[in-house]
Design a protein around this motif. Sequence first.
Motif: not given
Length: 498
Positions: A271-275, A332-340, A379-380, A279-283
């Motif tokens: 949910m956060v990678e496209p936002f 940035s991905g971790r910090k933006n998880a909620f809005p994402a 989502a955890n 560079g997260y491994d979405t698999d």
Amino acid sequence: MNAPSQEPPITAERQRAIVAELRTVLPPHCLLSSEEDTRPYECDGLTAFRQLPLAVALPENEEQVVAVLKACRKLQVPIVPRGAGTGLSGGAMPVAEGIVLSTAKMSRIVAIDAHARTATVQPGVRNLAISEAAASHQLYYAPDPSSQIACTIGGNIAENAGGVHCLKYGLTLHNVLRVRMVTADGDVVELGSTAPDAAGLDLLAVFIGSEGMLGVVTEATVKLTPKPSLARVVMASFDDVVRGADAVADVISAGMIPAGLEMMDRTSARMVEPFVCAGYDTDAAAILLCESDGLPEEVEEEISRMRAVLERSGATAIAVSRDEAERMRFWSGRKNAFPAAGRISPDYYCMDGTIPRRKLAEVLTGIEALAQQYQLRCANVFHAGDGNLHPLILFDANQPGEFERAEKFGEAILSLCVAAGGTITGEHGVGVEKLDSMCEQFTVEEIAAFIAVKRAFDPAQQLNPNKAIPTLDRCAQYGKRKVDGGRFRFAQYARHYG
């Protein structure tokens, strides 16, 4: 969890009297009373619970805070202190027939002492603004909640906020030296000290995390931490959530205390990678972010040790940030998880519980089973290093019954945390959200002790009433419901007050 009871509408005459009294102690631009002006204050970040305040006081200095509290004491008006309103447990939700006292206008940085490594600030100063003000001295304020761009130090003190770096540098409690506050009676009191110790009882530790129930912060002195010479992040992928959770314990067991140790599951990463394009491994089933900071030689050694531990723990891929820009992108991905979360769900319900690290795999497996039971996605994303979980329950409030199902799912997660030897909150507080869960975790005697502390500070129960501490009658009723279902762990509630 049940919505807080609503008292009868306030009479127009009573409202006029209270507003008139407040106008005698506040400038016109520091008082809001029309519905249009007070509507933005009807809730905090927990938007499911709302109550229109009678008025909103916005004092600009300590003298005005004292005057507002004395006026409210005179008229027996409940007061709800409020920072930036970013809290997620309803702690700043207004109460019926009460006012909101916002410290947003008290936003001055009083002093930066680079030699003592302290900052003295008013409560409305934003968390991030402290670090910005101290940057020229190569210092910063370590607690960094995800809302740090907006949340204020007064609210951070009320909730004992943490952040991704709290594993190594501590929570708000560990970074505040002194608080100046005003009691419900309008008395100014200083807790703690800038000296190594303070005389008397350690009331600073009692006050921090008290959710606005014991007093209103007017000034705080916080610790500043030297900026590390270098910081790098190891990002590790795992094909199994349990292996990822076990790796957290492996890192700590190896004698390392990372500057940050965070975990995200596949749902969170996707949910956060496209936002943010981090560079997260979405698999991957789980991603760990492990940060090392310090001198370059220290970081190099610790990164090497981290990699070795993560590889032994079953990491399927490992990447290390090459520069500061990439490190910030990983975070940035971790910090933006909620809005994402809004990208994949109309609504989300953010939980907050803390468990022993060794129980991470067990509890994550339990949450997965609960998601199946309640037929809702979850989502955890959480502070893995100190076991502070933030499950995001995804739902659609427009679908009949989904919000109620999400509430029950959340309550079940907190029960799971208690059963694992943990607690029902880490940094979001209890507010109105977790009053029933307090009855699940604590005994009658413990809750009575909490009530006694509250009464010692606020005998008239005017500051943030009906928050954080449940009444014994509420626990009795909760106990009866649980006992009837054969699931309540602390049946003595029903016996004591049945």
